[in-house]
Write a protein that holds these residues in place. Structure first.
Motif, PDB file in Angstrom:
ATOM      1  N   UNK A  13       2.316  22.391  19.860  1.00  0.00           N
ATOM      2  CA  UNK A  13       2.369  22.488  18.456  1.00  0.00           C
ATOM      3  C   UNK A  13       1.397  22.480  17.569  1.00  0.00           C
ATOM      4  N   UNK A  14       0.424  21.487  18.156  1.00  0.00           N
ATOM      5  CA  UNK A  14      -0.853  21.265  17.343  1.00  0.00           C
ATOM      6  C   UNK A  14      -1.955  22.021  18.162  1.00  0.00           C
ATOM      7  N   UNK A  15      -2.909  22.824  17.461  1.00  0.00           N
ATOM      8  CA  UNK A  15      -3.554  23.836  18.006  1.00  0.00           C
ATOM      9  C   UNK A  15      -4.923  23.790  17.430  1.00  0.00           C
ATOM     10  N   UNK A  16      -5.197  22.948  16.524  1.00  0.00           N
ATOM     11  CA  UNK A  16      -6.661  23.027  15.822  1.00  0.00           C
ATOM     12  C   UNK A  16      -6.992  24.270  15.369  1.00  0.00           C
ATOM     13  N   UNK A  17      -6.116  24.671  14.152  1.00  0.00           N
ATOM     14  CA  UNK A  17      -6.422  26.172  13.565  1.00  0.00           C
ATOM     15  C   UNK A  17      -7.205  25.915  12.402  1.00  0.00           C
ATOM     16  N   UNK A  18      -8.410  26.741  12.208  1.00  0.00           N
ATOM     17  CA  UNK A  18      -8.973  26.928  10.802  1.00  0.00           C
ATOM     18  C   UNK A  18      -9.531  28.188  10.685  1.00  0.00           C
ATOM     19  N   UNK A  29     -19.026  36.928  19.785  1.00  0.00           N
ATOM     20  CA  UNK A  29     -18.403  37.598  20.738  1.00  0.00           C
ATOM     21  C   UNK A  29     -16.994  36.524  21.273  1.00  0.00           C
ATOM     22  N   UNK A  30     -17.090  35.394  21.093  1.00  0.00           N
ATOM     23  CA  UNK A  30     -16.111  34.561  21.352  1.00  0.00           C
ATOM     24  C   UNK A  30     -14.804  34.555  20.318  1.00  0.00           C
ATOM     25  N   UNK A  31     -15.090  35.288  19.207  1.00  0.00           N
ATOM     26  CA  UNK A  31     -14.094  35.281  17.933  1.00  0.00           C
ATOM     27  C   UNK A  31     -13.231  36.533  18.237  1.00  0.00           C
ATOM     28  N   UNK A  32     -12.713  37.000  19.404  1.00  0.00           N
ATOM     29  CA  UNK A  32     -12.054  38.202  19.282  1.00  0.00           C
ATOM     30  C   UNK A  32     -10.569  37.817  19.893  1.00  0.00           C
ATOM     31  N   UNK A  33      -9.417  38.728  19.870  1.00  0.00           N
ATOM     32  CA  UNK A  33      -8.113  38.417  20.103  1.00  0.00           C
ATOM     33  C   UNK A  33      -8.041  37.926  21.176  1.00  0.00           C
ATOM     34  N   UNK A  34      -8.618  38.345  22.228  1.00  0.00           N
ATOM     35  CA  UNK A  34      -8.401  37.880  23.636  1.00  0.00           C
ATOM     36  C   UNK A  34      -9.157  36.268  23.867  1.00  0.00           C
ATOM     37  N   UNK A  35      -9.920  35.776  22.868  1.00  0.00           N
ATOM     38  CA  UNK A  35     -10.433  34.549  23.068  1.00  0.00           C
ATOM     39  C   UNK A  35     -10.086  33.701  22.104  1.00  0.00           C
ATOM     40  N   UNK A  36     -10.802  33.198  21.048  1.00  0.00           N
ATOM     41  CA  UNK A  36     -10.551  32.279  20.060  1.00  0.00           C
ATOM     42  C   UNK A  36      -9.835  32.639  18.957  1.00  0.00           C
ATOM     43  N   UNK A  37      -9.692  33.782  18.565  1.00  0.00           N
ATOM     44  CA  UNK A  37      -9.009  34.390  17.257  1.00  0.00           C
ATOM     45  C   UNK A  37      -7.563  34.385  17.658  1.00  0.00           C
ATOM     46  N   UNK A  86      -4.158  35.488  15.109  1.00  0.00           N
ATOM     47  CA  UNK A  86      -3.585  35.774  13.919  1.00  0.00           C
ATOM     48  C   UNK A  86      -4.488  35.394  12.646  1.00  0.00           C
ATOM     49  N   UNK A  87      -5.731  35.981  12.994  1.00  0.00           N
ATOM     50  CA  UNK A  87      -6.879  35.859  11.829  1.00  0.00           C
ATOM     51  C   UNK A  87      -7.562  34.530  11.818  1.00  0.00           C
ATOM     52  N   UNK A  88      -7.215  33.618  12.413  1.00  0.00           N
ATOM     53  CA  UNK A  88      -7.798  32.366  12.446  1.00  0.00           C
ATOM     54  C   UNK A  88      -8.725  32.065  13.789  1.00  0.00           C
ATOM     55  N   UNK A  89      -9.144  30.992  13.578  1.00  0.00           N
ATOM     56  CA  UNK A  89      -9.913  30.453  15.098  1.00  0.00           C
ATOM     57  C   UNK A  89      -8.867  29.404  15.413  1.00  0.00           C
ATOM     58  N   UNK A  90      -8.561  29.300  16.677  1.00  0.00           N
ATOM     59  CA  UNK A  90      -7.623  28.395  17.349  1.00  0.00           C
ATOM     60  C   UNK A  90      -8.409  27.636  18.493  1.00  0.00           C
ATOM     61  N   UNK A  91      -8.788  26.385  18.422  1.00  0.00           N
ATOM     62  CA  UNK A  91      -9.202  25.611  19.316  1.00  0.00           C
ATOM     63  C   UNK A  91      -8.664  25.655  20.805  1.00  0.00           C
ATOM     64  N   UNK A  92      -7.313  25.280  20.569  1.00  0.00           N
ATOM     65  CA  UNK A  92      -6.535  25.262  21.967  1.00  0.00           C
ATOM     66  C   UNK A  92      -6.637  26.622  22.842  1.00  0.00           C
ATOM     67  N   UNK A  93      -6.409  27.436  21.834  1.00  0.00           N
ATOM     68  CA  UNK A  93      -6.381  28.832  22.450  1.00  0.00           C
ATOM     69  C   UNK A  93      -7.709  29.100  23.271  1.00  0.00           C
ATOM     70  N   UNK A 148       3.534  30.853  19.090  1.00  0.00           N
ATOM     71  CA  UNK A 148       2.543  32.008  18.811  1.00  0.00           C
ATOM     72  C   UNK A 148       1.790  31.958  19.888  1.00  0.00           C
ATOM     73  N   UNK A 149       1.616  31.337  21.088  1.00  0.00           N
ATOM     74  CA  UNK A 149       0.627  31.383  22.284  1.00  0.00           C
ATOM     75  C   UNK A 149       1.244  31.643  23.596  1.00  0.00           C
ATOM     76  N   UNK A 150       2.636  32.106  23.440  1.00  0.00           N
ATOM     77  CA  UNK A 150       3.450  32.575  24.464  1.00  0.00           C
ATOM     78  C   UNK A 150       3.078  33.653  25.425  1.00  0.00           C
TER      79      UNK A 150
END
Length: 478
Positions: free
Chosen positions: A168-173, A187-195, A197-204, A232-234
């Protein structure tokens, strides 16, 4: 000798807000010392007690760039119960009375922590083969290793493991801020990496880049592949399911031991509980001002009072739970509506409901020792530790079959005389109530069966020894 470094935002006994700290503080003690050298790194919070701060020894310091700031990084160390702990010191980030605050501050704080943890390694006489990261606060670590530290030969071959304690806790900003703070390549901020749903996600980021992912029970590892539990990460979890392992947490069997527990009114064990356990119920009834009644079915709850823990179910049928033949003892803080709910019922039925709206380690031990049953109707529960503690104390758990609760509590079967607790399947208040009523029927009408339930509950082994062996296996194979 395999070297493993745990990196975590909270660690018992230094700082704790939840079960994460119990895991990172207890587990390292249980590894085979001849084969594994396991050490732990955490922030040096101002909120730590002076007892520990006074024992820290200076190890090194340096300055490090984080975004546009140049930051001091101090490294202190201490040995505690045979384990080496490293503390990352920076008063700008780790001041304050609690380890976590506003998410936008935490986002920068834990980017600093991840980068500082990696930057400090060459100054320690310890180069880990594996860095074991815990929860979103350390999610950037596997990412940094693949970016800023990529060209430094010192870091080549270091493997990373990411453990999810609660998805549940993912570190999103927002992405722009996180790019600025972390200094990571765009290059790390793409949907297959840290991005996400439009935000950056540390856990992802951690889940994408770690060599292996673990979570804290087999059922939870399975559940998070589906949207209801996947937060959201399933999709990502399904994509990486070959690298995902579920290992149930343990508890410290020295600390939670009814035979030696200093907080109990009366110590007891699996042999003499029939005679001795009841003295704890009497003691607690007296201390909390409940009716003195040996026969009354006493249910305990020690928990954060939140929706996740199933308190909306309890709210729905609390009048039926608090009937005349039942006492309810609650310990914990959380959402205001639930704090008020239990306070109201403690006022309404002062002889059978006790609301302890605070947290006390001592009181929690007394509840585990005194109650007949322990209620945990969670909506989701990655592992859960309270049911393991209640089993240890012969206090029969009543749980919903989800995550770690499903993996650790075997439902009672009256025809075969098996099981260690009572469970219900659907997230439904009346199903929960039926499980409570069924438990009461056995307690009141089949005392011998109830005592056999306690026998089996106190027999099961959820000490850290078992979990440590599973972790050792994955350390060898990674």
């Amino acid at each position: 000798m395999k070297k493993v470094l745990f990196v975590a935002s909270e660690v018992v006994p230094f700082i704790k807000t939840g079960g994460l700290a119990d895991v990172t503080g207890s587990l390292p003690k249980y590894f085979n010392k001849d084969e594994f050298d396991v050490r732990v790194m955490l922030p040096k919070y101002m909120a730590m007690s002076d007892e520990y701060k006074s024992q820290l020894k200076y190890k090194a310091h340096f300055y490090m760039d984080l975004a546009w700031r140049r930051q001091y990084v101090g490294i202190l160390e201490m040995e505690y119960e045979g384990i080496t702990f490293y503390f990352v010191d920076n008063e700008f980030y780790f001041a304050g009375t609690v380890p976590y605050g506003n998410i936008y501050e935490d986002i920068e704080k834990f980017a600093f922590f991840c980068k500082a943890a990696l930057s400090s390694l060459p100054l320690l006489d310890f180069r880990p083969d594996i860095i074991h990261c815990h929860d979103w606060q350390t999610g950037l670590l596997p990412v940094y290793i693949k970016d800023i530290f990529m060209d430094n030969p010192f870091y080549h071959g270091i493997k990373t493991i990411m453990t999810i304690h609660n998805l549940k806790f993912q570190g999103i900003w927002d992405m722009k801020t996180v790019k600025d703070i972390t200094g990571l390549n765009a290059k790390f901020f793409t949907p297959d990496k840290l991005e996400a749903y439009g935000d950056a996600n540390y856990l992802k980021g951690g889940l994408v880049y770690a060599d292996l992912i673990t979570t804290v029970s087999e059922s939870y590892a399975d559940e998070i592949k589906y949207p209801f539990y996947g937060e959201g990460l399933d999709g990502l979890i399904r994509a990486r399911q070959q690298s995902l392992v579920g290992i149930v947490n343990g508890i410290d069997y020295n600390e939670y031991n009814p035979e030696t527990d200093p907080f109990l009114y009366q110590n007891y064990n699996a042999k003499n509980f029939r005679k001795e356990k009841i003295k704890n119920k009497r003691g607690l009834q007296e201390e909390l001002g409940l009716a003195q009644n040996d026969k009354c079915f006493m249910i305990g709850i020690v928990s954060r009072l939140t929706d996740q823990k199933g308190f909306d179910l309890i709210d729905y049928v609390i009048e039926e739970i608090c009937t005349e033949d039942t006492q309810l003892v609650v310990l914990g803080t959380g959402e205001e509506k639930y704090e008020h709910l239990f306070r109201h019922y403690a006022w309404k039925y002062s002889d059978r409901v006790s609301a302890n709206i605070f947290y006390s380690n001592e009181r929690s031990h007394k509840i585990y020792g005194a109650c007949d049953a322990f209620l945990m109707p969670s909506m989701f529960e990655p592992c859960g530790l309270s049911q393991l503690m209640s089993l240890r104390y012969g206090t029969i758990p009543i749980v919903r079959e989800t995550g770690g609760l499903r993996d650790t509590v075997v439902p009672y079967n009256e025809y075969e005389s098996t099981g260690t607790g009572f469970s219900f399947h659907n997230y439904n208040a009346h199903e929960m109530l039926n499980a409570i009523r069924y438990a009461k029927t056995i307690y009141y009408d089949k005392k011998r069966e109830w005592n056999k339930l306690i026998d089996r509950a106190m027999e099961v082994d959820f000490s850290w020894d078992k979990s440590a062996k599973r972790y050792e296996e994955i350390y060898r194979n990674i």
